[in-house]
Design a protein around this motif. Structure first.
Motif, PDB file in Angstrom:
ATOM      1  N   ASN A 101       0.833  -1.197   0.000  1.00 51.06           N
ATOM      2  CA  ASN A 101       0.000   0.000   0.000  1.00 51.06           C
ATOM      3  C   ASN A 101       0.867   1.246   0.000  1.00 51.06           C
ATOM      4  OD1 ASN A 101      -2.248   1.516  -0.014  1.00 51.06           O
ATOM      5  ND2 ASN A 101      -2.935   0.992   2.038  1.00 51.06           N
ATOM      6  N   PHE A 102       0.618   2.148  -0.909  1.00 53.52           N
ATOM      7  CA  PHE A 102       1.436   3.341  -1.070  1.00 53.52           C
ATOM      8  C   PHE A 102       0.494   4.520  -1.112  1.00 53.52           C
ATOM      9  CE2 PHE A 102       5.977   3.093  -2.006  1.00 53.52           C
ATOM     10  CZ  PHE A 102       6.315   4.423  -2.107  1.00 53.52           C
ATOM     11  N   VAL A 103       0.500   5.347  -0.055  1.00 53.22           N
ATOM     12  CA  VAL A 103      -0.479   6.426   0.092  1.00 53.22           C
ATOM     13  C   VAL A 103       0.223   7.764   0.002  1.00 53.22           C
ATOM     14  CG1 VAL A 103      -2.180   7.426   1.644  1.00 53.22           C
ATOM     15  CG2 VAL A 103      -1.936   4.957   1.514  1.00 53.22           C
ATOM     16  N   PHE A 104      -0.414   8.719  -0.696  1.00 53.69           N
ATOM     17  CA  PHE A 104       0.164  10.044  -0.886  1.00 53.69           C
ATOM     18  C   PHE A 104      -0.623  11.107  -0.124  1.00 53.69           C
ATOM     19  CE2 PHE A 104       3.363   9.620  -4.197  1.00 53.69           C
ATOM     20  CZ  PHE A 104       3.147   8.309  -4.589  1.00 53.69           C
TER      21      PHE A 104
ATOM     22  N   TYR B  33       0.409  -0.347  -9.612  1.00 55.38           N
ATOM     23  CA  TYR B  33      -0.607   0.564  -9.080  1.00 55.38           C
ATOM     24  C   TYR B  33      -1.162   1.425 -10.204  1.00 55.38           C
ATOM     25  CZ  TYR B  33       2.201  -0.408  -4.889  1.00 55.38           C
ATOM     26  OH  TYR B  33       2.895  -1.023  -3.880  1.00 55.38           O
ATOM     27  N   TYR B  35      -3.008   5.232 -10.149  1.00 55.30           N
ATOM     28  CA  TYR B  35      -3.440   6.403  -9.409  1.00 55.30           C
ATOM     29  C   TYR B  35      -4.100   7.382 -10.370  1.00 55.30           C
ATOM     30  CZ  TYR B  35      -0.267   5.051  -5.588  1.00 55.30           C
ATOM     31  OH  TYR B  35       0.367   4.396  -4.571  1.00 55.30           O
ATOM     32  N   LEU B  43      -2.396  12.354  -5.318  1.00 56.46           N
ATOM     33  CA  LEU B  43      -2.690  11.113  -6.022  1.00 56.46           C
ATOM     34  C   LEU B  43      -3.621  10.234  -5.191  1.00 56.46           C
ATOM     35  CD1 LEU B  43       0.194  12.094  -7.140  1.00 56.46           C
ATOM     36  CD2 LEU B  43       0.412   9.745  -7.917  1.00 56.46           C
ATOM     37  N   LEU B  45      -5.343   6.385  -5.021  1.00 56.88           N
ATOM     38  CA  LEU B  45      -5.146   5.030  -5.509  1.00 56.88           C
ATOM     39  C   LEU B  45      -6.455   4.451  -6.038  1.00 56.88           C
ATOM     40  CD1 LEU B  45      -3.148   2.648  -5.775  1.00 56.88           C
ATOM     41  CD2 LEU B  45      -3.857   1.941  -3.484  1.00 56.88           C
ATOM     42  N   TYR B  48      -4.688  -1.668  -7.209  1.00 54.96           N
ATOM     43  CA  TYR B  48      -3.322  -2.129  -7.180  1.00 54.96           C
ATOM     44  C   TYR B  48      -3.283  -3.648  -7.321  1.00 54.96           C
ATOM     45  CZ  TYR B  48      -3.924  -3.371  -2.211  1.00 54.96           C
ATOM     46  OH  TYR B  48      -4.340  -3.923  -1.024  1.00 54.96           O
TER      47      TYR B  48
END
Lengths: 114, 114
Positions: A101-104, B33, B35, B43, B45, B48
Protein backbone atom coordinates in the motif's frame (compact mmCIF):
# COMPACT_ATOMS: atom_id res chain seq x y z
CA UNK A 1 -5.51 2.62 7.41
CA UNK A 2 -2.70 4.99 6.59
CA UNK A 3 -3.09 8.70 6.11
CA UNK A 4 -0.73 11.49 5.12
CA UNK A 5 -1.39 15.12 5.97
CA UNK A 6 0.35 18.08 4.38
CA UNK A 7 -1.04 21.26 5.90
CA UNK A 8 0.71 23.76 3.62
CA UNK A 9 -1.08 24.06 0.27
CA UNK A 10 1.51 26.58 -0.91
CA UNK A 11 4.86 27.90 0.23
CA UNK A 12 7.16 30.67 -0.94
CA UNK A 13 10.89 30.81 -0.35
CA UNK A 14 13.60 33.17 -1.47
CA UNK A 15 16.29 31.71 -3.70
CA UNK A 16 19.29 30.36 -1.73
CA UNK A 17 17.31 30.11 1.49
CA UNK A 18 16.23 26.90 3.22
CA UNK A 19 12.60 25.77 3.41
CA UNK A 20 10.76 23.11 5.38
CA UNK A 21 7.73 21.31 3.98
CA UNK A 22 5.57 19.68 6.62
CA UNK A 23 4.27 16.12 6.59
CA UNK A 24 2.49 14.21 9.32
CA UNK A 25 1.29 10.65 9.03
CA UNK A 26 -0.98 8.21 10.75
CA UNK A 27 -0.50 4.47 10.80
CA UNK A 28 -0.85 1.52 13.12
CA UNK A 29 1.97 -0.36 11.39
CA UNK A 30 5.19 -0.84 13.32
CA UNK A 31 7.30 -0.90 10.19
CA UNK A 32 6.76 1.61 7.44
CA UNK A 33 8.55 3.82 4.96
CA UNK A 34 8.20 7.51 4.26
CA UNK A 35 8.98 9.12 0.92
CA UNK A 36 9.06 12.54 -0.70
CA UNK A 37 8.41 13.14 -4.37
CA UNK A 38 8.71 16.23 -6.54
CA UNK A 39 6.31 16.93 -9.39
CA UNK A 40 7.40 19.78 -11.67
CA UNK A 41 5.00 21.47 -14.05
CA UNK A 42 5.84 18.88 -16.70
CA UNK A 43 3.97 16.33 -14.59
CA UNK A 44 6.43 13.53 -13.94
CA UNK A 45 6.93 12.20 -10.42
CA UNK A 46 10.53 12.38 -9.19
CA UNK A 47 11.66 10.42 -6.14
CA UNK A 48 13.66 12.59 -3.71
CA UNK A 49 14.28 10.84 -0.41
CA UNK A 50 13.32 7.87 1.75
CA UNK A 51 13.17 7.27 5.53
CA UNK A 52 12.51 3.89 7.11
CA UNK A 53 10.64 3.79 10.40
CA UNK A 54 13.54 2.01 12.11
CA UNK A 55 16.25 4.24 10.70
CA UNK A 56 17.93 6.07 13.55
CA UNK A 57 19.55 8.70 11.38
CA UNK A 58 17.63 11.28 9.42
CA UNK A 59 17.92 10.65 5.68
CA UNK A 60 19.85 13.07 3.50
CA UNK A 61 20.22 13.27 -0.26
CA UNK A 62 22.23 16.23 -1.45
CA UNK A 63 20.26 19.39 -0.66
CA UNK A 64 17.32 17.34 0.65
CA UNK A 65 17.04 16.09 4.21
CA UNK A 66 14.17 14.48 6.03
CA UNK A 67 13.49 15.60 9.60
CA UNK A 68 11.99 12.42 11.05
CA UNK A 69 10.30 12.68 14.44
CA UNK A 70 8.75 9.30 15.07
CA UNK A 71 6.99 10.12 18.32
CA UNK A 72 5.28 13.08 16.69
CA UNK A 73 4.65 11.10 13.49
CA UNK A 74 6.18 13.77 11.35
CA UNK A 75 8.52 13.53 8.36
CA UNK A 76 9.28 17.04 7.20
CA UNK A 77 11.34 17.71 4.09
CA UNK A 78 14.06 20.32 4.35
CA UNK A 79 15.46 21.82 1.17
CA UNK A 80 18.63 23.78 1.70
CA UNK A 81 19.87 26.55 -0.59
CA UNK A 82 16.69 26.69 -2.68
CA UNK A 83 17.02 27.03 -6.43
CA UNK A 84 14.54 28.31 -8.99
CA UNK A 85 14.28 24.78 -10.35
CA UNK A 86 12.90 23.62 -7.01
CA UNK A 87 9.59 25.29 -7.81
CA UNK A 88 7.17 22.35 -8.03
CA UNK A 89 4.57 20.33 -6.16
CA UNK A 90 5.97 18.17 -3.39
CA UNK A 91 4.25 15.05 -2.15
CA UNK A 92 4.84 13.11 1.03
CA UNK A 93 4.01 9.40 0.79
CA UNK A 94 3.94 6.36 3.02
CA UNK A 95 4.33 2.65 2.47
CA UNK A 96 2.95 0.27 5.08
CA UNK A 97 4.39 -2.86 6.66
CA UNK A 98 3.61 -5.24 3.85
CA UNK A 99 4.83 -2.90 1.19
CA UNK A 100 1.87 -3.09 -1.09
CA UNK A 101 0.00 0.00 0.00
CA UNK A 102 1.44 3.34 -1.07
CA UNK A 103 -0.48 6.43 0.09
CA UNK A 104 0.16 10.04 -0.89
CA UNK A 105 -0.58 13.33 0.82
CA UNK A 106 -2.36 16.22 -0.95
CA UNK A 107 0.89 18.00 -1.75
CA UNK A 108 2.51 21.39 -1.17
CA UNK A 109 3.22 23.78 -4.01
CA UNK A 110 6.61 25.41 -3.51
CA UNK A 111 7.49 28.60 -5.33
CA UNK A 112 11.08 29.81 -5.24
CA UNK A 113 11.42 33.57 -5.71
CA UNK A 114 14.46 35.14 -7.40
CA UNK B 1 15.87 1.66 -19.93
CA UNK B 2 12.07 1.82 -20.39
CA UNK B 3 10.87 1.43 -16.76
CA UNK B 4 7.10 2.00 -16.60
CA UNK B 5 5.44 2.80 -19.92
CA UNK B 6 1.91 4.15 -20.22
CA UNK B 7 -0.17 4.64 -23.34
CA UNK B 8 -1.82 6.75 -24.57
CA UNK B 9 -0.32 9.96 -23.22
CA UNK B 10 -3.35 12.06 -24.16
CA UNK B 11 -6.92 11.08 -24.93
CA UNK B 12 -10.28 12.79 -25.28
CA UNK B 13 -13.33 10.62 -24.67
CA UNK B 14 -17.00 11.31 -25.10
CA UNK B 15 -19.36 10.62 -22.23
CA UNK B 16 -20.37 6.98 -22.23
CA UNK B 17 -17.39 5.75 -24.24
CA UNK B 18 -15.02 3.12 -22.91
CA UNK B 19 -11.27 2.83 -23.18
CA UNK B 20 -8.25 1.05 -21.77
CA UNK B 21 -5.12 2.71 -20.45
CA UNK B 22 -2.18 0.44 -21.03
CA UNK B 23 0.68 0.05 -18.57
CA UNK B 24 3.71 -2.16 -18.86
CA UNK B 25 6.91 -2.39 -16.83
CA UNK B 26 10.15 -4.17 -17.61
CA UNK B 27 11.64 -4.28 -14.11
CA UNK B 28 10.01 -7.57 -13.08
CA UNK B 29 8.17 -5.78 -10.29
CA UNK B 30 5.40 -7.69 -8.57
CA UNK B 31 3.53 -4.66 -7.29
CA UNK B 32 1.72 -2.37 -9.70
CA UNK B 33 -0.61 0.56 -9.08
CA UNK B 34 -2.99 2.92 -10.81
CA UNK B 35 -3.44 6.40 -9.41
CA UNK B 36 -5.45 9.36 -10.58
CA UNK B 37 -4.51 12.96 -9.97
CA UNK B 38 -7.15 15.64 -10.32
CA UNK B 39 -5.97 19.20 -11.08
CA UNK B 40 -4.06 20.70 -8.15
CA UNK B 41 -4.62 17.63 -6.02
CA UNK B 42 -2.67 14.66 -4.74
CA UNK B 43 -2.69 11.11 -6.02
CA UNK B 44 -5.53 8.79 -5.20
CA UNK B 45 -5.15 5.03 -5.51
CA UNK B 46 -7.62 3.39 -7.89
CA UNK B 47 -6.46 -0.24 -7.97
CA UNK B 48 -3.32 -2.13 -7.18
CA UNK B 49 -1.90 -5.58 -7.79
CA UNK B 50 0.62 -7.60 -5.79
CA UNK B 51 1.24 -10.10 -8.56
CA UNK B 52 -0.16 -11.73 -11.67
CA UNK B 53 -3.76 -12.77 -11.14
CA UNK B 54 -4.18 -10.67 -7.97
CA UNK B 55 -5.81 -7.26 -7.89
CA UNK B 56 -7.43 -5.18 -5.17
CA UNK B 57 -9.38 -1.95 -4.88
CA UNK B 58 -7.83 1.25 -3.72
CA UNK B 59 -9.48 4.42 -2.50
CA UNK B 60 -11.44 5.35 -5.66
CA UNK B 61 -12.21 2.20 -7.71
CA UNK B 62 -15.73 3.03 -8.93
CA UNK B 63 -15.99 3.30 -12.69
CA UNK B 64 -12.77 1.37 -13.32
CA UNK B 65 -11.64 -2.20 -13.80
CA UNK B 66 -8.22 -3.80 -13.95
CA UNK B 67 -6.66 -7.12 -14.81
CA UNK B 68 -3.20 -8.56 -14.27
CA UNK B 69 -2.62 -11.56 -16.49
CA UNK B 70 1.17 -11.10 -16.62
CA UNK B 71 3.79 -9.59 -14.34
CA UNK B 72 4.56 -6.91 -16.93
CA UNK B 73 1.11 -5.58 -17.81
CA UNK B 74 -1.56 -3.86 -15.72
CA UNK B 75 -4.24 -2.27 -17.94
CA UNK B 76 -6.90 0.06 -16.53
CA UNK B 77 -10.33 -0.08 -18.11
CA UNK B 78 -12.78 2.83 -18.01
CA UNK B 79 -16.35 1.77 -18.69
CA UNK B 80 -19.00 4.38 -19.55
CA UNK B 81 -16.74 7.38 -19.17
CA UNK B 82 -18.04 10.32 -17.14
CA UNK B 83 -16.76 13.92 -16.85
CA UNK B 84 -15.72 13.14 -13.26
CA UNK B 85 -13.08 10.81 -14.70
CA UNK B 86 -11.25 13.68 -16.33
CA UNK B 87 -7.87 13.41 -14.68
CA UNK B 88 -4.24 12.47 -15.08
CA UNK B 89 -3.65 8.78 -14.59
CA UNK B 90 -0.37 7.39 -13.34
CA UNK B 91 0.72 3.80 -13.44
CA UNK B 92 3.48 2.78 -11.04
CA UNK B 93 5.37 -0.29 -9.91
CA UNK B 94 7.73 -1.43 -7.16
CA UNK B 95 9.47 -4.52 -5.93
CA UNK B 96 7.72 -6.52 -3.24
CA UNK B 97 8.52 -6.62 0.40
CA UNK B 98 9.55 -4.17 3.03
CA UNK B 99 12.56 -2.32 1.79
CA UNK B 100 13.66 1.14 0.85
CA UNK B 101 12.68 0.57 -2.74
CA UNK B 102 10.62 3.41 -4.03
CA UNK B 103 7.72 3.32 -6.42
CA UNK B 104 8.48 3.99 -10.07
CA UNK B 105 6.02 6.04 -12.07
CA UNK B 106 5.07 6.17 -15.69
CA UNK B 107 4.87 9.56 -17.36
CA UNK B 108 1.11 9.87 -16.91
CA UNK B 109 -1.91 9.75 -19.19
CA UNK B 110 -4.00 12.90 -19.56
CA UNK B 111 -7.66 11.96 -20.04
CA UNK B 112 -10.47 14.40 -20.79
CA UNK B 113 -14.11 13.29 -20.87
CA UNK B 114 -16.44 15.67 -22.72
Amino acid sequence: AQKITQTQPGMFVQEKEAVTLDCTYDTSDQSYGLFWYKQPSSGEMIFLIYQGSYDEQNATEGRYSLNFQKARKSANLVISASQLGDSAMYFCAMRGSYGQNFVFGPGTRLSVLP
Amino acid sequence: NAGVTQTPKFRILKIGQSMTLQCTQDMNHNYMYWYRQDPGMGLKLIYYSVGAGITDKGEVPNGYNVSRSTTEDFPLRLELAAPSQTSVYFCASKTEGFSGNTIYFGEGSWLTVV
